[in-house]
Design an enzyme around this catalytic site. Structure first.
Site, short mmCIF file in Angstrom:
data_model
loop_
_atom_site.label_atom_id
_atom_site.label_comp_id
_atom_site.label_asym_id
_atom_site.label_seq_id
_atom_site.Cartn_x
_atom_site.Cartn_y
_atom_site.Cartn_z
N LYS A 42 0.84 -1.20 0.00
CA LYS A 42 0.00 0.00 0.00
C LYS A 42 0.88 1.25 0.00
O LYS A 42 2.09 1.17 0.27
CB LYS A 42 -0.92 -0.02 1.23
CG LYS A 42 -0.16 -0.02 2.55
CD LYS A 42 -1.11 -0.26 3.74
CE LYS A 42 -0.33 -0.34 5.03
NZ LYS A 42 -1.19 -0.71 6.17
N ARG A 140 -10.33 -0.25 15.25
CA ARG A 140 -10.39 0.55 14.03
C ARG A 140 -11.57 0.09 13.19
O ARG A 140 -12.63 0.68 13.25
CB ARG A 140 -9.06 0.43 13.28
CG ARG A 140 -8.94 1.37 12.10
CD ARG A 140 -7.51 1.46 11.58
NE ARG A 140 -6.96 0.18 11.12
CZ ARG A 140 -5.72 0.02 10.64
NH1 ARG A 140 -4.90 1.05 10.57
NH2 ARG A 140 -5.30 -1.16 10.24
N HIS A 169 -5.97 -7.19 13.29
CA HIS A 169 -4.77 -6.36 13.17
C HIS A 169 -4.23 -6.06 14.56
O HIS A 169 -4.99 -5.78 15.49
CB HIS A 169 -5.11 -5.06 12.44
CG HIS A 169 -3.90 -4.30 11.97
ND1 HIS A 169 -2.92 -4.86 11.17
CD2 HIS A 169 -3.50 -3.03 12.20
CE1 HIS A 169 -1.97 -3.95 10.93
NE2 HIS A 169 -2.30 -2.83 11.55
N ARG A 225 1.61 -10.77 7.29
CA ARG A 225 1.35 -9.59 6.45
C ARG A 225 2.38 -8.50 6.72
O ARG A 225 2.05 -7.42 7.17
CB ARG A 225 -0.04 -9.00 6.76
CG ARG A 225 -1.22 -9.90 6.58
CD ARG A 225 -2.53 -9.09 6.60
NE ARG A 225 -2.67 -8.23 7.76
CZ ARG A 225 -3.36 -8.54 8.86
NH1 ARG A 225 -4.02 -9.68 8.94
NH2 ARG A 225 -3.41 -7.69 9.88
N TYR A 269 13.79 30.94 4.97
CA TYR A 269 12.60 31.61 5.50
C TYR A 269 12.69 31.82 7.01
O TYR A 269 13.09 30.91 7.74
CB TYR A 269 11.35 30.77 5.22
CG TYR A 269 10.94 30.75 3.78
CD1 TYR A 269 10.48 31.90 3.13
CD2 TYR A 269 10.98 29.56 3.06
CE1 TYR A 269 10.08 31.86 1.80
CE2 TYR A 269 10.57 29.51 1.73
CZ TYR A 269 10.13 30.68 1.10
OH TYR A 269 9.73 30.63 -0.21
N CYS A 316 12.68 24.39 2.62
CA CYS A 316 11.68 25.04 1.76
C CYS A 316 10.92 23.97 0.97
O CYS A 316 11.18 22.79 1.11
CB CYS A 316 12.35 26.00 0.79
SG CYS A 316 13.53 27.14 1.53
N ASP A 318 11.07 23.26 -2.22
CA ASP A 318 11.84 22.57 -3.26
C ASP A 318 13.35 22.56 -3.02
O ASP A 318 14.09 22.04 -3.86
CB ASP A 318 11.60 23.24 -4.61
CG ASP A 318 10.14 23.61 -4.79
OD1 ASP A 318 9.31 22.69 -4.80
OD2 ASP A 318 9.84 24.81 -4.87
#
Ligand SMILES: *Cc1c(COP(=O)(O)O)cnc(C)c1O
Length: 377
Positions: A42, A140, A169, A225, A269, A316, A318
């Site tokens: 996943k 859950r 689980h 799993r 920044y 930042c 990028d």
């Protein structure tokens, strides 16, 4: 033009060593007496790239693949994967016909979904292959294990439902000392004894995530799993190491710009970092927009010229800067953010500590902007 071709792709990229995936799978099999494996892929195979990794596991002969979403399952089928694929998440009932259409197995966690699935399958004369999901302590999804007898009975009797598995689980298995796990195993085994009472064939019982695989042999049952452990990463930075898995993923970049700065020079920044003396500052062309977390600002480390260097100022979107102290760099110098350089290594577990999160989040945040290259198939 293919910008993902290694000669011209962006210099910030993920490298996945497939041979390490193979090594980890072999170790896990050995550790669990060759238990059948549902390899969990996943969230883009924990950032490693869904299709390539799934195809590799198929080649290695895992028994099935686990994903969280219908959409992930469909992508696997579209790419030609023929292994059984199991979708974990709660089923949206309007999507049930798609599971049938794409030959995907799914978790059924309530009588309502069971009845709807039976009804839909009956009307289109098909059979759904499902895994009954019991809640033994995760809280859950899933029907409470203590109250699951009638649910199990109804599923066994449903003509258009094939109960291939029954599962639960584990909530705390990454801590070998936590007593909940064995309680969960007990509750689970008590609940599945209903199959015997009904005279029905016992489906595949599966419970163990990576923590279960590592620390609780009682949880291995008929199939395991594992997710994060397959990728060579432990569930938490503090998880005791009981097998020598090898991280498969490395995150690398190159210096894009370098400058020598005087004392009192502020970086990035908010000007949260200011040099205390003259310093060598290199810029790395990758940032939180790629999933390299902003929490690493002023604390994360990278490898450059075989040395650990600390991030200077805020990460930042990028780009970010590193303080190379008194060692200048040229543009193009290799920077390792996760993985090996010379004899040094930076792990996903370390990043998770700096960013105050867990290794799972570090890996799954690495997004599609980063090209992935694969080695050692
Ligand atoms: C994600 C997931 C796993 C794998 O968990 P890891 O801790 O990565 O091993 C196993 N089973 C289910 C139902 C999951 O959602």
């Amino acid at each position: 033009m293919n910008l993902n071709s290694p000669s011209i792709m962006r210099p910030s990229f993920i490298e996945v060593n497939l041979n390490n995936l193979r090594h980890n799978l072999e170790l896990i099999r050995k550790h669990t007496d060759d238990r059948p494996v549902m390899a969990v892929v996943k969230a883009n195979a924990y950032g490693h790239g869904l299709l390539k990794v799934a195809q590799f596991y198929e080649k290695l002969g895992v028994n099935c693949l686990g994903v969280a979403l219908l959409e992930e399952g469909i992508r696997l089928r579209e790419s030609g994967i023929t292994l059984p694929v199991v979708v974990f998440g709660g089923v949206s009932v309007q999507q049930i016909p798609e599971y049938l259409e794409w030959n995907l197995e799914f978790f059924v966690s309530s009588p309502e979904v069971l009845r709807l699935a039976e009804k839909i399958c009956k009307s289109c004369k098909q059979q759904a292959t499902v895994h009954l999901k019991l809640d033994t302590g995760m809280g859950r999804i899933g029907i409470g294990a203590e109250d699951s007898a009638s649910f199990i009975e109804e599923a066994v009797r449903a003509k258009h439902i094939m109960v291939k598995g029954v599962c639960s689980h584990l909530a705390c298995a990454d801590d070998p000392e936590n007593p909940l796990t064995l309680k969960q195993v007990e509750r689970f085994l008590r609940a599945v004894s209903v199959f015997e009472r009904l005279g029905a064939e016992m489906p595949l019982r599966h419970l163990a995530n990576s923590g279960g695989v590592l620390y609780f042999p009682e949880s291995h049952l008929d199939m395991i799993r594992p997710g994060i452990l397959l990728y060579g990463v432990y569930p938490e930075a503090t998880s005791p190491h009981v097998m020598e898995v090898r991280p498969a993923l490395q995150l690398k970049s190159q210096v894009s710009f370098h400058k020598s700065v005087p004392s009192g020079f502020s970086v990035s920044y908010g000007s949260t970092w200011t040099s205390k003396s003259s310093a060598e500052i290199s810029t790395v062309p990758l940032g939180y927009g790629d999933g390299y977390r902003r929490q690493l600002s002023n604390r994360g480390e990278v490898l450059i010229r075989g040395k650990r260097r600390t991030i200077a100022g805020r990460v930042c979107m990028d780009q970010f800067m590193i303080n190379c102290e008194n060692e200048p760099n040229d543009a193009g110098e290799e920077v390792v953010l996760i993985g090996l350089q010379k004899d040094r290594c930076i792990t996903v577990e370390e990043l998770s500590v700096w960013a105050e999160t867990i290794p799972y989040e570090i890996l799954t945040n690495l997004n599609e902007r980063l090209p992935r290259i694969y080695s050692n198939e």
